[in-house]
Scaffold this active site. Structure first.
Site, PDB file in Angstrom:
ATOM      1  N   ALA A  33     -17.907  20.379 -15.368  1.00 43.79           N
ATOM      2  CA  ALA A  33     -18.640  20.690 -16.913  1.00 43.79           C
ATOM      3  C   ALA A  33     -18.373  21.603 -17.448  1.00 43.79           C
ATOM      4  CB  ALA A  33     -20.140  21.575 -16.862  1.00 43.79           C
ATOM      5  N   LYS A 105     -40.582   9.103 -12.768  1.00 44.80           N
ATOM      6  CA  LYS A 105     -40.961   7.911 -13.010  1.00 44.80           C
ATOM      7  C   LYS A 105     -42.030   7.611 -13.219  1.00 44.80           C
ATOM      8  CE  LYS A 105     -40.472   8.106  -9.368  1.00 44.80           C
ATOM      9  NZ  LYS A 105     -39.020   8.751  -8.324  1.00 44.80           N
ATOM     10  N   GLU A 129     -31.626  10.528 -15.140  1.00 43.99           N
ATOM     11  CA  GLU A 129     -31.310   9.558 -14.059  1.00 43.99           C
ATOM     12  C   GLU A 129     -31.992   9.740 -12.409  1.00 43.99           C
ATOM     13  OE1 GLU A 129     -27.776   8.095 -14.538  1.00 43.99           O
ATOM     14  OE2 GLU A 129     -28.942   7.426 -12.717  1.00 43.99           O
ATOM     15  N   VAL A 132     -34.636   7.128 -11.275  1.00 44.88           N
ATOM     16  CA  VAL A 132     -34.386   5.636 -10.909  1.00 44.88           C
ATOM     17  C   VAL A 132     -34.084   5.415  -9.776  1.00 44.88           C
ATOM     18  CG1 VAL A 132     -34.264   3.282 -11.770  1.00 44.88           C
ATOM     19  CG2 VAL A 132     -34.907   4.463 -13.757  1.00 44.88           C
ATOM     20  N   GLY A 187     -42.425   8.757   9.288  1.00 43.06           N
ATOM     21  CA  GLY A 187     -42.778   9.377   7.961  1.00 43.06           C
ATOM     22  C   GLY A 187     -41.501   8.821   6.092  1.00 43.06           C
ATOM     23  N   GLU A 190     -45.615   7.627   3.230  1.00 41.63           N
ATOM     24  CA  GLU A 190     -46.282   8.642   2.247  1.00 41.63           C
ATOM     25  C   GLU A 190     -47.491   8.430   2.951  1.00 41.63           C
ATOM     26  OE1 GLU A 190     -45.300  11.219  -0.223  1.00 41.63           O
ATOM     27  OE2 GLU A 190     -43.610  10.082  -0.699  1.00 41.63           O
ATOM     28  N   ASP A 201     -44.824   1.955  -8.058  1.00 43.66           N
ATOM     29  CA  ASP A 201     -43.696   3.182  -7.989  1.00 43.66           C
ATOM     30  C   ASP A 201     -42.234   2.023  -8.492  1.00 43.66           C
ATOM     31  OD1 ASP A 201     -41.767   5.102  -7.104  1.00 43.66           O
ATOM     32  OD2 ASP A 201     -40.991   3.686  -6.472  1.00 43.66           O
ATOM     33  N   LYS A 205     -40.034   2.003 -12.503  1.00 42.70           N
ATOM     34  CA  LYS A 205     -38.302   2.247 -12.704  1.00 42.70           C
ATOM     35  C   LYS A 205     -38.314   0.760 -13.589  1.00 42.70           C
ATOM     36  CE  LYS A 205     -38.341   4.633  -7.765  1.00 42.70           C
ATOM     37  NZ  LYS A 205     -38.877   4.433  -6.509  1.00 42.70           N
ATOM     38  N   GLY A 302     -35.187  10.764  -0.762  1.00 45.41           N
ATOM     39  CA  GLY A 302     -34.344  11.931  -0.074  1.00 45.41           C
ATOM     40  C   GLY A 302     -33.069  13.367  -1.071  1.00 45.41           C
TER      41      GLY A 302
END
Ligand code: HSE
Length: 445
Positions: A33, A105, A129, A132, A187, A190, A201, A205, A302
């Protein structure tokens, strides 16, 4: 040089992942960076939990506005989700001159036009970023890597929960409800999986990808959305016998009449890479006129995969925040001052105008002339048949059953024409149950 200061709004799974990856890889990220990137403030309603994640060196508050009001904060990372308070806070952060990174999103697919306009007016960046396909850098690829191309179409598996469910249904021959319960227990899904299983969802996207690919505004309200709740194990099995797998696809396509924007279960030839994306993985195929077909594959959710995308945005902003806003990458890939020419001419097509091929399953009386009647109705509508499979009564109803399954694959047809034909087929007295219709994408070239 002083590190870029970042404030996190919300520290759940993705926030914790972002904090941990930024800390673990801080030296490498700094070299990339050009200066350090530090999370110096976190806002979360559960301050004790938040403090235990970030340790004593980071200021934890329960009021997100304390971050927005802090003049030392350069970038606000919104990880709250939804359209409510998240929208207010993003708009306030922009108004306060902060750059924003968001994984939200839903917010961008529904309110993106307003948010990007406010950011452009204020000269700040809104980076997304992580919104999606989680860790897959698909926004970067579409907005920058493929910028030479006239993009023709995108098809993606962009919801891990539903891909996990479909993979399990195919592997184990189980029905949707059974697998959903198992996914919740493990898990993967949801407690309220509605947005995932109903395709919402994925539609958020694909709406964002469509805007970037074709230079149109984000228009979630024009997307056709159909989930996987009505899919049966039987159709997955028949599709397999015909050489296909069923996937929940987000599809957006340029046609001469406009842009297709749709999410629904689709048959995909089993030989395509996309058909072999299993479990909770995501993959996006993009077809451009110069590059041909490209495939992007990886984890769509994740803690650390999503953090990977959030931090990529933090690095981009760190590199670009001193640049003249005119020289930054436009939010939606096309320069906003070209919107009149580039964007407004391409309507999002209603589903009735979409052209695709189909899988049909009809439970019919097993008697003479039934197949002729069915094919006659399709012929009358100008719908051409590609393949027919009949599953005998012993496979569908036991010995002596009087019904049979007719499975028909068609060539391309207009959805409106197919709807009319289906209404006529359904009205036949020899059609004994609701007809199953699943769209089919060959995804060739
Ligand atoms: N719920 C999403 C999925 C992850 O199952 O892929 C975040 O978008």
């Amino acid at each position: 040089m002083k590190a870029i200061q970042v404030g996190l709004l919300g520290i759940g799974t993705v926030g914790s992942g972002t904090f941990n990856v930024l800390k673990r890889n801080q030296e490498e990220i700094k070299r990339r960076a050009g200066r350090g990137i530090e999370i110096t403030m976190v806002a979360d309603l559960d301050t004790a939990r938040a403090q235990s994640i970030v340790g004593p060196g980071v200021q934890v508050v329960n009021d997100a506005r304390a971050i927005i009001a802090n003049p030392d904060i350069d970038i606000v990372v919104e990880l709250i989700g939804g359209y409510g308070i998240a929208k207010q806070l993003v708009m306030e952060a922009i108004a306060a001159g902060k750059h924003v990174v968001t994984a939200n999103k839903a917010l961008l697919a529904v309110h993106g036009t307003e948010i990007f306009a406010a950011a452009s007016a204020k000269g700040v960046m809104v980076a997304f970023e992580a919104a999606v396909a989680g860790g897959i850098p698909i926004i970067k690829a579409l907005r920058e890597g493929l910028t030479a191309n006239r993009i023709q179409w995108i098809a993606g598996i962009i919801n891990g929960t539903t891909n996990f469910i479909l993979s399990e249904m195919r592997d184990k021959g189980l029905d949707f409800d059974v697998v959903l319960k198992e996914a919740q227990r493990l898990g993967y899904a949801e407690a309220d999986p509605t947005f995932d299983i109903e395709g919402v969802d994925a539609a958020h996207k694909v709406t964002i990808m469509s805007a970037i690919a074709f230079g149109i505004p984000v228009q979630f309200d024009k997307a056709y959305v159909e989930g996987i709740t009505k899919l049966g194990a039987q159709d997955i099995r028949y599709a397999e016998q015909l050489g296909y797998r069923i996937k929940l696809l987000g599809v957006t396509k340029r046609t001469t009449k406009g842009i297709e924007l749709r999410v629904h279960p689709s048959l995909v030839p089993a030989k395509r890479l996309l058909a072999n994306v299993e479990g909770a993985m995501n993959a996006v195929v993009v077809n451009g006129d110069a590059v041909g077909t490209t495939l992007y594959y990886g984890k769509g959710a994740g803690a650390e995969p999503t953090a990977s995308a959030v931090i990529a945005d933090l690095v981009d902003i760190t590199r670009l925040h001193t640049a003249d806003p005119q020289n930054r990458v436009p939010h939606l890939a096309f320069q906003p001052n070209t919107l009149d020419q580039a964007m407004s001419n391409l309507p999002v097509l209603p589903m009735s105008e979409v052209v695709t091929s189909y899988y049909l399953r009809l439970r019919v009386a097993d008697e003479a002339g039934v197949l002729a009647k069915v094919t006659g109705i399709l012929a009358e509508a100008g719908i051409s048949i590609d393949a027919v499979l009949q599953r005998e009564a012993d496979e569908v109803g036991g010995e002596g059953a009087t019904s049979t399954d007719l499975i028909i694959l068609t060539h391309d047809a207009r959805e409106g024409t197919m709807n009319d034909a289906l209404a006529k087929l359904q009205a036949l007295p020899t059609v004994l149950a609701p007809i199953v219709r699943i769209r089919k994408e060959e995804l060739a070239g």
